[in-house]
Scaffold this active site. Structure first.
Site, short mmCIF file in Angstrom:
data_model
loop_
_atom_site.label_atom_id
_atom_site.label_comp_id
_atom_site.label_asym_id
_atom_site.label_seq_id
_atom_site.Cartn_x
_atom_site.Cartn_y
_atom_site.Cartn_z
N SER A 138 87.63 52.75 77.45
CA SER A 138 87.79 53.94 78.27
C SER A 138 86.44 54.35 78.84
O SER A 138 85.44 53.67 78.65
CB SER A 138 88.41 55.08 77.46
OG SER A 138 87.53 55.51 76.44
N GLU A 185 86.39 46.82 90.56
CA GLU A 185 87.47 45.83 90.52
C GLU A 185 87.81 45.32 91.92
O GLU A 185 87.97 44.11 92.14
CB GLU A 185 88.72 46.44 89.87
CG GLU A 185 89.87 45.47 89.77
CD GLU A 185 91.06 46.05 89.02
OE1 GLU A 185 91.94 45.25 88.62
OE2 GLU A 185 91.11 47.28 88.82
N ASN A 283 92.31 47.57 84.33
CA ASN A 283 91.70 46.49 85.11
C ASN A 283 92.46 45.18 84.89
O ASN A 283 92.61 44.73 83.76
CB ASN A 283 90.23 46.33 84.71
CG ASN A 283 89.51 45.32 85.57
OD1 ASN A 283 89.70 44.13 85.42
ND2 ASN A 283 88.66 45.81 86.47
N ALA A 371 86.77 32.36 65.48
CA ALA A 371 86.62 33.29 66.60
C ALA A 371 86.08 32.61 67.84
O ALA A 371 86.37 33.03 68.95
CB ALA A 371 85.70 34.44 66.20
N THR A 374 86.69 25.62 66.78
CA THR A 374 87.68 24.98 65.93
C THR A 374 86.95 24.15 64.88
O THR A 374 86.04 23.39 65.21
CB THR A 374 88.60 24.06 66.76
OG1 THR A 374 89.27 24.86 67.75
CG2 THR A 374 89.63 23.39 65.87
N ASP A 473 75.61 37.58 62.98
CA ASP A 473 77.04 37.83 62.77
C ASP A 473 77.42 37.64 61.30
O ASP A 473 78.33 36.88 60.97
CB ASP A 473 77.85 36.86 63.65
CG ASP A 473 79.33 37.20 63.69
OD1 ASP A 473 79.68 38.37 63.46
OD2 ASP A 473 80.13 36.27 63.93
#
Length: 564
Positions: A138, A185, A283, A371, A374, A473
């Protein structure tokens, strides 16, 4: 789908919304699962939203939309729900005053709704999903949420500004009026891709550097002879790259980041449902990226219709009905607004039990879709392939996959040399974005969480930080734990893997972000995340040369999340 709540005596609920720009009222019919919405949006003459002007608009528009929707409903109401926060304080106070007045007028319960949780819940309500991850995109927000242990946990969020506000900053620089998102956009559809910084840290992200680069690109500060173009091609430009191209680059970069962190959240939590919320969610490019990602993973995506993506009272009324049915109401004296109301502060009273999520096993008998890669098992080796992500622009995707493959190989080996257990790197092909690594550990950390294993992670992070780099991460999915006999130290059994987001740095800010990412992953996967995070921090303080300074910076980072 109906809510089945009419037997509680709650059938018609009035919702009132007014967090920033949309003065909106709605009546929700629980039995028919039908919502009637009236909205009068504030449109600034220039620039972004001006709080004083927005409040003046609310003062006139809120009573009008409330009376209009009540007249249209032509029946009594059973509860009044209002957006309690987050948002602009002057606007929220007007909405709160109106809600109290109507609740007293009809002598019905009053419900205070968190605006961002309402964005999530309208998607869950309409889709019928049990355990979705939610991406809220938002104006003032961008974060990824998932339900666990009675609250919606923030798995990742912007560390500076909301996604809509970020786009507005660029469009104001160009000279366009609010809102900027639809204009970006429209122009992006005619543009060519331009490369911008791509900033993802675990499941957190930052937009400020991207917007600065976009302004420079538009102004010509980064323009070279090869991309400057003719004067005609540089129309609407400040002397640099055509604005259509800058807009295309912005969309491809910003929305790819949001899609990536959504995929990371699905992978971390083991879930296969995603709902989208927030005004920027209208969008088409963002929706398309998320749909491609979910199709690739075999996950389901739900995008509410546009009237429920924009700020609206319909979502306030629907969640208000659920809360009222659960008895989650407010006394008038306790109904003050909260302009800094975070979604993870909300006790989720309207649902019970934990989601039934089946986490895929990780082991030699099956391939695993992570994520961003593979993983297959070949003998005692793990072969990791970063396959193309179709949702990303090909140029951006190629760059990211090759950079991360190169970093993972180098930093995995660097961590091992520093004394941290990691897999041996047996082969690397940067061009094909493939790594062959030693197989380590029988389970992910989330299957072996304890204060001892959390402390081991804290020690390992301190060690690599002192060596001059970060993991990038360190979630519970990127730590592997091996079995150990009596007397085997947990630190020797806990392996750090997947250094693809890592980089060399000695800045305390970057080191603290590693700890922040780890804590957020615990919040999304552990039953007692605070105790485990504290154990990791204690071990970090004991091990690191600058432990206290880094933990002080961690407290600062925690305070930068939206509405802290």
């Amino acid at each position: 789908m109906g809510t089945g709540q009419s037997d509680t005596g709650i059938r018609y609920v009035l919702g009132i919304e007014g967090t920033a720009w949309a003065a909106s009222a709605a009546v929700y019919d629980v039995e028919r699962d039908d919502v009637t919405i009236e909205t009068d949006a504030y449109q600034p003459d220039s620039g972004g939203i001006h709080p004083r002007e927005a409040a003046e608009h609310m003062r006139e528009a809120v009573p009008a939309v409330v009376e209009s929707v009540l007249d249209a409903a032509d029946h009594d109401i059973d509860a009044v729900a209002f957006s309690r926060g987050p948002g602009l304080g002057p606007c929220l106070r007007i909405v709160g005053t109106a809600a109290r007045a109507v609740a007293q007028r009809f002598d019905v319960p009053l419900v205070g709704v968190n605006h961002m949780v309402a964005h999530l819940e309208i998607g869950r309500h309409q889709s019928g999903f049990d355990a979705p991850v939610c991406l809220n995109a938002s104006g003032a927000n961008a974060h990824v949420l998932a339900y666990r242990n009675g609250r919606y946990r923030v798995l990742g969020e912007t560390m500076d500004t909301g996604v809509g506000n970020a786009l507005d900053k660029f469009t104001r620089h160009v000279g366009w009026s609010h809102p900027g998102g639809p204009k970006v956009e429209a122009h992006a559809k005619r543009g060519e891709y331009v490369d911008f910084p791509y900033v993802v840290k675990g499941m957190d992200f930052s937009f400020s550097g991207i917007m600065s680069a976009a302004k420079d690109e538009f102004d010509g500060a980064r323009t070279s002879d090869t991309n400057a173009g003719s004067p005609d091609e540089r129309r609407e430009s400040g002397g640099g790259t055509p604005v259509e191209d800058v807009c295309r680059g912005l969309e491809e970069t910003v929305f790819a980041m949001l899609t990536e962190v959504s995929e990371r959240a699905l992978s971390l939590t083991g879930r296969d449902e995603l709902v989208l919320g927030g005004g920027v969610a209208q969008n088409e490019r963002l929706q398309g990226m998320l749909r491609e990602m979910c199709d690739h993973r075999g996950a389901s995506l739900h995008v509410p219709e546009n009237r429920f993506l924009r700020d609206n009272a319909g979502m306030i009324a629907v969640l208000g009905a659920k809360m009222a049915a659960a008895g989650d109401t407010l006394q008038i004296a306790e109904s003050t607004i909260d302009s800094d109301f975070r979604p993870d502060q909300v006790p989720v009273t309207w649902r019970s039990g934990e989601p039934n999520v089946a986490r895929p096993a990780v082991g030699p008998d099956r391939d695993v879709q992570g994520a961003e890669a593979t993983v297959s098992f070949e003998g005692d080796s793990v072969v990791k392939r970063r396959r193309p992500r179709s949702y990303r622009h090909p140029d951006l995707d190629r760059r990211i996959r090759r950079e991360r493959t190169r970093r993972e190989a180098r930093l995995t080996s660097a961590a091992r040399r520093a004394g941290v257990p990691t897999p041996l790197v047996r082969d690397v092909d940067v061009r094909e974005t493939t790594l062959a690594l030693q197989y380590v550990g029988e389970t992910d950390l989330d299957g072996a969480l304890s204060p001892a294993t959390a402390r081991a992670v804290g020690r390992h992070l301190a060690t690599i930080h002192d060596a001059g780099f970060v993991h990038g991460d360190p979630t519970t999915r990127n730590v592997r734990v091996a079995e150990g006999g009596p007397g085997v130290d947990a630190a020797r059994r806990v392996f750090l893997i997947d250094f693809g987001l890592g980089y060399h740095t000695r800045h305390e800010e970057d080191h603290a972000m590693d700890l922040h990412v780890f804590a957020q992953s615990l919040a999304g996967t552990a039953d007692d995340p605070a105790r485990l995070a504290a154990a990791a921090e204690d071990a970090y303080r004991e091990t690191s040369e600058r432990g206290d300074a880094v933990l002080d910076r961690l407290r600062e980072i925690e305070g930068r999340g939206r509405y802290q």
